[in-house]
Design a protein around this motif. Structure first.
Motif, PDB file in Angstrom:
ATOM      1  N   HIS A 220       6.635   8.589  24.702  1.00  0.00           N
ATOM      2  CA  HIS A 220       5.191   8.326  24.742  1.00  0.00           C
ATOM      3  C   HIS A 220       4.592   8.596  26.113  1.00  0.00           C
ATOM      4  O   HIS A 220       3.497   9.141  26.213  1.00  0.00           O
ATOM      5  N   SER A 247       7.152   7.776  20.303  1.00  0.00           N
ATOM      6  CA  SER A 247       6.145   7.305  19.351  1.00  0.00           C
ATOM      7  C   SER A 247       5.758   8.437  18.416  1.00  0.00           C
ATOM      8  O   SER A 247       5.900   9.621  18.739  1.00  0.00           O
ATOM      9  N   ALA A 249       2.667   9.091  17.407  1.00  0.00           N
ATOM     10  CA  ALA A 249       1.461   9.738  17.911  1.00  0.00           C
ATOM     11  C   ALA A 249       1.821  10.797  18.951  1.00  0.00           C
ATOM     12  O   ALA A 249       1.309  11.926  18.917  1.00  0.00           O
ATOM     13  N   GLY A 295       2.701   1.611  15.731  1.00  0.00           N
ATOM     14  CA  GLY A 295       1.987   2.162  16.874  1.00  0.00           C
ATOM     15  C   GLY A 295       2.617   1.729  18.185  1.00  0.00           C
ATOM     16  O   GLY A 295       3.269   0.683  18.268  1.00  0.00           O
ATOM     17  N   ASP A 309      -1.896   3.604  20.035  1.00  0.00           N
ATOM     18  CA  ASP A 309      -2.524   4.313  18.918  1.00  0.00           C
ATOM     19  C   ASP A 309      -1.780   3.934  17.648  1.00  0.00           C
ATOM     20  O   ASP A 309      -0.681   4.415  17.390  1.00  0.00           O
ATOM     21  N   ASP A 312      -1.350   7.345  13.144  1.00  0.00           N
ATOM     22  CA  ASP A 312      -0.723   8.620  13.485  1.00  0.00           C
ATOM     23  C   ASP A 312      -0.981   9.714  12.451  1.00  0.00           C
ATOM     24  O   ASP A 312      -0.466  10.825  12.570  1.00  0.00           O
ATOM     25  N   GLU A 315      -2.561  12.821  14.158  1.00  0.00           N
ATOM     26  CA  GLU A 315      -1.643  13.654  14.945  1.00  0.00           C
ATOM     27  C   GLU A 315      -0.734  14.477  14.020  1.00  0.00           C
ATOM     28  O   GLU A 315      -0.431  15.650  14.303  1.00  0.00           O
ATOM     29  N   ARG A 316      -0.284  13.888  12.912  1.00  0.00           N
ATOM     30  CA  ARG A 316       0.522  14.629  11.946  1.00  0.00           C
ATOM     31  C   ARG A 316      -0.301  15.769  11.326  1.00  0.00           C
ATOM     32  O   ARG A 316       0.205  16.885  11.110  1.00  0.00           O
TER      33      ARG A 316
END
Length: 540
Positions: A220, A247, A249, A295, A309, A312, A315-316
């Protein structure tokens, strides 16, 4: 702390494109005005302001004076009611130097190398943060951690924010290559690869070190346990560095930006492009193997920026879009279509909400390469969002898309992110109002705002002078590092300095030019990056 009283007559302190709309703001009832040559006082244009309107965010009436009819290149001032504005230029390409300065700021953020006087001038300093980092919770496991950009006014390095900053710069290069023809220069400048790609590669090579070689996930962040004192230069920050846990994210952002880099660097360095794509695919496999991940939260003994965050999906979604665009692999397309059905913001560009990067990657792939129904839906949603921003702009005294509630920590990032979105809407929708509104956001950043500040260090007649930025505080150079976009007004008054000095101020005036004001006057890479993107559109 700055004690200079702001002028109520405000302009873009850099200037205006000769062929574009031009206006100033006057924070009370206006009237007749003149545009005069700065050197002679000779009148070049005369006009009358529109009637003043109360501006809720600024807490004052605001009059607009339009001088679009003046297109002759030169240096001018506005004169009204016995007052004169900052000087500004009208020119065919007024933002070229600013653009280079905004990009050069990333060189000043570099970690792990000496900033030599040849390139850094008086802001040179020794190499910093060269020690191996410790994997948090595994005290015997140490890894190479050198390189990349310091995130902000501190010396932490963060995967998600770093990916956002690189994405903004790569998008800017992809859509506006003409803006990057100039040499910055950088140590790597070679006349072949654009300097923006040299600079992004410096961060990308560090991001590759943030991928856990055992799992494919991305750590992260990399920081010390606590922030150093404000006057500590980077080479004097010798506390132990820690890789904080992987992480989802961070891994999604990593996969996305590496897939993006693989596509863009392919023409310049095929081996590096392959390295990036392999890393992106490994990160994607981690995401598939970890569909539900809590998160990120700072461990109890870590006091540096959390960048927590809990969501997620965005972001994916971004990762799937970039991998599909780069590879054409239908498996990534199917993953993107599934994620597009989920509920999360799909047109936000912040470090926590990355959905717009996925949506824009898909739209930029073109209707011929995508699902036509999904493409049409996302395009419609983009234009709808841009129309909402236009409506806010039309009611704002300074022509920007912030409501009073939007003057938050990092409000200038919101300003530039929304200008980015308006420019993307202009690209896909063609309505000139989107482009003009984006330019109004540039005007705001450079002085046409309620406080008469240029929110970019080193640029304009009245730039911020005391940013919350450790090298600018600790280097004993009077001028701050140039080209840094600072956070801007913050109605939350989230630091002691703001609480002491700004009680009762209107949202757009909740700013103080003081190095102690980290919640208003700090800098970060991901506030600079959307500014580079937006200004790129207006550079010839």
């Amino acid at each position: 702390m700055s004690a200079v009283k702001p002028r109520i007559l405000t302009v873009n302190q850099i200037g205006y494109p000769a062929s574009g709309p031009k206006s100033f703001r006057y924070a009370e009832a206006g009237g007749a005005f003149e545009v005069i040559h700065a050197s002679t006082g000779e009148v070049a244009f005369a006009g009358e302001t529109a009637p003043a309107r109360q501006d809720e965010a600024a807490g004052t009436p605001v009059s607009l004076g339009d001088f679009s009819g003046l297109s002759e290149p030169g240096t001018y001032r506005i004169r009204i009611n016995g007052e004169a504005s900052s000087p500004f230029v009208i020119a065919n390409n007024p933002y070229a130097d600013l653009h280079t300065g905004l990009l050069k700021a990333f060189y000043f953020f570099r970690c792990g190398c000496e900033l030599k006087e040849e390139f850094a001038g008086p802001w040179a300093h020794q190499a910093c943060h060269l020690a191996e980092g410790i994997v948090y919770g595994e005290p015997d496991r140490r890894r190479d951690s050198a390189g990349g950009w310091h995130d902000a006014g501190d010396y932490g390095k963060y995967t998600g924010p770093g990916a956002k900053a690189v994405a903004d710069l790569l998008l800017a290069y992809e859509l506006y290559p003409q803006a990057f023809r100039r040499t910055v220069p950088l140590p790597e400048s070679d006349g072949r690869t654009p300097d923006v790609l040299h600079e992004c590669r410096y961060e990308l090579e560090w991001l590759l070190k943030m991928q856990d070689e055992r799992t494919g996930g991305a750590f992260h962040k990399l920081t010390t346990k606590q922030f150093p004192a404000l006057d500590v230069m980077p080479e004097d920050d010798l506390a132990e560095l820690y890789f904080l846990p992987v992480s989802a994210a961070a891994t999604g952002c990593f996969a996305a930006v590496m897939a993006m880099a693989a596509r863009i660097y392919r023409l310049f360095d095929g081996a590096f492009a392959d390295l990036c794509l392999d890393a992106a695919k490994r990160a994607w496999r981690w995401l598939l193997d970890h569909p539900e991940v809590p998160g990120f939260k700072n461990p109890a003994d870590i006091g540096t920026g959390e960048y927590g965050d809990a969501q997620d999906l965005d972001e994916r979604y971004w990762a799937a879009a970039e991998l599909f665009r780069t590879t054409g692999d239908e498996a990534f397309h199917e993953a993107f279509r599934r994620l597009a059905l989920q509920q999360f913001p799909k047109f936000e560009l912040g470090w926590a909400d990355m959905g717009a990067y996925g949506s824009l990657a898909y739209l930029l792939d073109g209707p011929e390469n995508t699902d036509p129904t999904l493409y049409a839906r996302l395009k419609e949603e983009l234009l709808t969002e841009a129309d909402k921003l236009l409506a806010i702009c039309s009611g704002d005294g300074y022509g920007i898309s912030l409501t009073p509630a939007d003057y938050i920590w990092g409000s200038n990032m919101v300003v530039m992110n929304r200008a980015m979105l308006l420019l993307m809407a202009f690209r896909f929708g063609g309505k000139t109002e989107y482009e003009h509104a984006a330019l109004d956001h540039v005007h705001y950043l450079l002085g046409r705002n309620a406080l008469d500040y240029s929110y970019v260090t080193g640029y304009g007649d009245r730039p911020v002078m005391h940013p919350h930025h450790r090298p600018s505080v600790g280097d004993r150079v009077a001028e701050p590092v140039p080209g840094l976009v600072i956070g801007g007004p913050n109605r939350g008054l989230n630091d002691d300095c703001m609480m002491e000095h700004l009680q009762g101020e209107a949202p757009a005036r909740c700013f103080i030019d003081d190095e102690l004001s980290y919640a208003g006057n700090e800098v970060t890479i991901y506030w600079n990056s959307p500014a580079v993107f937006v200004v790129s559109h207006f550079v010839l």
